[in-house]
Design an enzyme around this catalytic site. Structure first.
Site, PDB file in Angstrom:
ATOM      1  N   ARG A   4      38.054  41.413  48.684  1.00  0.00           N
ATOM      2  CA  ARG A   4      38.419  40.822  49.971  1.00  0.00           C
ATOM      3  C   ARG A   4      39.239  41.812  50.793  1.00  0.00           C
ATOM      4  O   ARG A   4      40.017  42.577  50.239  1.00  0.00           O
ATOM      5  CB  ARG A   4      39.283  39.576  49.754  1.00  0.00           C
ATOM      6  N   THR A  44      39.860  41.022  39.269  1.00  0.00           N
ATOM      7  CA  THR A  44      38.829  41.006  38.225  1.00  0.00           C
ATOM      8  C   THR A  44      37.809  42.123  38.424  1.00  0.00           C
ATOM      9  O   THR A  44      37.122  42.493  37.485  1.00  0.00           O
ATOM     10  CB  THR A  44      38.094  39.647  38.170  1.00  0.00           C
ATOM     11  N   LYS A  71      45.861  44.418  49.486  1.00  0.00           N
ATOM     12  CA  LYS A  71      44.915  45.180  48.655  1.00  0.00           C
ATOM     13  C   LYS A  71      44.817  46.627  49.135  1.00  0.00           C
ATOM     14  O   LYS A  71      44.275  47.481  48.456  1.00  0.00           O
ATOM     15  CB  LYS A  71      43.543  44.500  48.673  1.00  0.00           C
ATOM     16  N   LYS A  76      35.505  44.565  35.700  1.00  0.00           N
ATOM     17  CA  LYS A  76      34.062  44.818  35.785  1.00  0.00           C
ATOM     18  C   LYS A  76      33.778  46.314  35.832  1.00  0.00           C
ATOM     19  O   LYS A  76      32.861  46.818  35.171  1.00  0.00           O
ATOM     20  CB  LYS A  76      33.485  44.132  37.025  1.00  0.00           C
ATOM     21  N   HIS A 124      47.199  31.315  41.605  1.00  0.00           N
ATOM     22  CA  HIS A 124      46.468  32.582  41.750  1.00  0.00           C
ATOM     23  C   HIS A 124      47.163  33.589  42.639  1.00  0.00           C
ATOM     24  O   HIS A 124      46.585  34.625  42.945  1.00  0.00           O
ATOM     25  CB  HIS A 124      45.073  32.316  42.329  1.00  0.00           C
TER      26      HIS A 124
END
Length: 756
Positions: A497, A603, A502, A607, A316
């Protein structure tokens, strides 16, 4: 009518009153009991071959709506409740959210279980029953504080079984497990199980202040928390104890099921596929070999062969920190029984391959868990096309050269039951009316929506649905965060997270830039609302500092009379699945801004897209595939590409200070972090540490992409004003989201890996 009668009888039986006279809490317990009864009437999915999906986390979310949808009774139950002055939405507020996961890894595992059951595949999730989860996030004095998340109730979806196993550790320590099951209800299909092992002797009273507890009392603490603080040796050891407790129980359960069915363990691989979700369950490989050789009479060679044909590994991440490496001495202390097996596995590799990069035990006597998975599993998959390519070409290239046939890509997916049917009834109803209901089982049918690209009535309905979801979110945030938002503003949302890769810090620098522009008189055409949701690991100092900066900006921006009507910032508290279900349908701009090459998949991007948001992102993770599907004109891509980023790392030539010194825009935004306004509200220590990190290190290259990000986001905000253009972008994103159904992902896992 039959359903209404049964529900009324159960309500009277439990509370002695009819439905319209019970409280929402009482009605929730009636429905919980009723749904479990309906679930018991469903058949468990069975067969001669089964997948066991082992994961440290399963972020399953609240289950009431999802279960009612999958049982096919949601609409009827909602009608019955409405007649009695109630609603499922109100009842769900009474439902505690299971705290069994953290981020995308755990949410993915939950989506996968839903799809495994929906596709009618015999399967089970195996994990641990954490009493207090990761932690409950609260904010005090602009800082993240962690409290225990006490979610387990006497009456819940958990079902205690009489299955129990003994697990032995080093130093003569032994514990007993107890198994709890949660039904995983397939959409219009049967039932699979999520098996959660708990510690019979767990002691919740060990937890004192916040989330601190004695990490050495293993017999009492093993299932208290997900990912206990590992900033010291005791924390590292506890993680290994937890992981072994999980896999030892998993192996004992799998072997018990094989024997109960009369299967020959020599043919284990014909009846079981064990999917190792990231490296946390890696010890299942040496443990299975140990049981087969020590207790079942296998030779080492035969045991290794059958296990290597049974276990498959999902990678992952390409972040080194997430590819676990345990000091051998820790394993000798916690699981001495596994050490001879691990050494044997290592020696077999060392005999035929001298390359240090592929050894299981390295020169520093550290055990590389992913290396065990790759050498002794039959499949290695990445979770997005670009991620798998990076694994093959750079990060795991030495393994790819050894085992090219093992490597494959399985782009992640999401369950549309939760992320559309459950959280956006209005959009689902529009789709039902326009393209029919087939998309509920075959998500690729969503592409039929493209026929309505020029249908003004449908396009305007999309805008109305979005406006309604924004209004609902405004009310929810007002109630829970005490911040008033403007529903007519652009909702720009980043929820995931908290991690430097990110790049929530880049979004924060944009907010500073926009704040300074407004102060200087340059006002945006439409007000902008920037919404964040994220937890930082308690030991991850810089991540907590980024949260501190965001909370500091929230205070400054929202209270500045010159700015607050044009820009708002809100960091929601304790972001979880339930919050996501409210945020995602209300989003206009989906922030997917990780440093290219660092996000395996993501993911939330899927969404948001499914619910009509437009992506602002780098060409990273699944953004690449979203970009390919929707085309350049329906996504906003900025920043350096992955090849450029990988090149910078290889040459070690990225110096953040150079970007800071060359750009007034960057300098102004970064300096604000330690400027007088921020220092007045925030804490000097946190702000200065983050400022220095950005200037002197900036490992995830925030400043490399900042100006490109500002330019692209401003372009996007202007395009938002072209409502005709924007509503068509919304429609295209929804129509092209079908590929990202977890049903498709699981069908691919089954076709290429599990072969059930």
């Amino acid at each position: 009518m039959e359903l209404e009668k049964k529900l009324d009888e159960l309500t009277r039986k439990l509370y002695g009153r009819p439905m319209h006279q019970v409280t929402d809490q009482e009605m929730y317990h009636v429905l919980l009991s009723f749904t479990k009864q309906l679930s018991e009437e469903k058949e468990e999915i069975d067969g001669d071959r089964k997948v066991y999906y082992i994961s440290a986390e399963f972020l399953i979310g609240k289950l009431l709506s999802n279960n009612l949808i999958n049982l096919g009774v949601y609409d009827e139950i909602e009608e019955i409740l409405k007649k009695n002055g109630k609603s499922i939405a109100a009842l769900e507020e009474e439902e505690p959210e299971p705290s069994l996961g953290n981020g995308g890894l755990g949410r993915l595992a939950a989506c996968f279980l839903d799809s495994i059951a929906t596709l009618g595949l015999p399967g089970a999730g195996i994990g641990l029953n954490y009493h207090f989860g990761l932690f409950k996030q609260v904010f005090r004095d602009h800082l993240q504080m962690a409290e225990k998340n006490d979610w387990i109730r006497k009456d819940s979806w958990l079902r205690k079984t009489d299955t129990s196993f003994e697990v032995s550790f080093g130093g003569g320590r032994k514990v007993k497990s107890v198994l709890y099951d949660i039904d995983v209800i397939g959409y219009e299909n049967g039932i699979d199980k999520l098996h959660l092992f708990d510690l019979e002797s767990v002691d919740e009273s060990l937890v004192k202040e916040g989330i601190t507890f004695d990490k050495t009392q293993v017999e009492k603490n093993l299932t208290l928390f997900l990912y206990p603080d590992d900033s010291d040796e005791a924390g590292n050891l506890l993680r290994i104890y937890q992981q072994y407790f999980m896999v030892s129980n998993a192996v004992q359960l799998i072997i018990k099921e094989m024997k109960d069915k009369g299967f020959d363990l020599a043919e284990l691989d014909k009846h079981a596929a064990i999917q190792i979700n990231d490296t946390h369950p890696t010890m299942v490989i040496p443990e299975l070999i140990r049981i087969l050789t020590w207790e079942e009479g296998f030779t080492m060679e035969d045991a290794i062969q059958v296990v290597s044909r049974t276990c498959a590994y999902t990678n992952h991440t390409i972040l080194a920190e997430a590819l676990e490496k345990w000091p051998l001495k820790y394993l000798e202390e916690v699981v001495p029984q596994l050490v001879p097996i691990i050494k044997e596995l290592n020696n077999r590799i060392a005999k035929v391959n001298k390359d240090p990069a592929v050894q299981i035990i390295d020169g520093d006597k550290r055990v590389h868990m992913a290396h065990i998975d790759i050498h002794y599993g039959y499949s290695v998959n990445g979770v997005a096309a670009i991620h798998t390519d990076i694994l093959k070409e750079t990060e795991l290239n030495c393994f790819y050269k050894l085992y090219p046939e093992k490597f494959n890509n399985k782009t992640n997916g999401i369950t549309f039951r939760r992320w559309l049917l459950s959280c956006n009834h209005e959009l689902a109803a529009l789709l039902d009316r326009t393209i029919g209901k087939e998309y509920r089982k075959d998500a690729m049918k969503l592409s039929d929506l493209l026929k309505y690209k020029e249908d003004e009535a449908v396009l305007d309905e999309l805008l109305r649905i979005k406006a309604g979801k924004k209004q609902a979110l405004v009310q929810y945030i007002e109630k829970n965060e005490h911040v008033t938002l403007n529903p007519d503003s652009v909702f720009d949302i980043q929820v995931k997270r908290l991690h430097e890769y990110k790049r929530q810090q880049m979004n924060a620098l944009y907010i500073i830039h926009k704040y300074l522009e407004i102060k200087a008189g340059k006002k945006p055409v439409r007000p902008i609302t920037c919404i964040f949701g994220a937890k930082a690991a308690p030991a991850y100092v810089i991540a907590r500092d980024i949260i501190h900066l965001l909370l500091t900006l929230q205070e400054i921006v929202n209270n500045d009379p010159d700015v607050k009507d044009y820009l708002k910032v809100v960091m929601v508290t304790n972001y979880n699945v339930s919050y996501a279900e409210k945020l995602i349908p209300a989003c206009d701009i989906s922030e997917q801004i990780s440093l290219a090459s660092k996000e395996a998949s993501g993911t939330s991007n899927m969404k948001f897209m499914l619910n009509g948001a437009v992506t602002l992102g780098t060409d990273d993770g699944a953004n690449v595939e979203i970009h390919e599907l929707v085309g350049d004109e329906n996504i906003y891509i900025f920043g350096a590409d992955s090849d450029t980023v990988i090149g910078h790392y290889k040459k070690a030539d990225y110096v953040s200070k150079d970007y800071y010194e060359k750009s007034e825009v960057i300098k102004e935004a970064v300096d604000f972090i330690v400027g007088k306004e921020a220092m007045k509200v925030g804490h000097k220590e946190n702000l200065e540490r983050l400022y220095k990190e950005l200037l002197n290190k900036d490992w995830f290259m925030t400043l490399l992409d900042l100006e490109s990000y500002i330019k692209k986001k401003d372009e996007m905000l202007l395009d938002f004003e072209d409502r005709d253009k924007w509503k068509r972008m919304m429609l295209v994103n929804i129509a092209k989201a079908g590929f990202f159904s977890s049903d498709r992902t699981i069908a691919e896992y089954n076709r290429d890996i599990w072969k059930i």
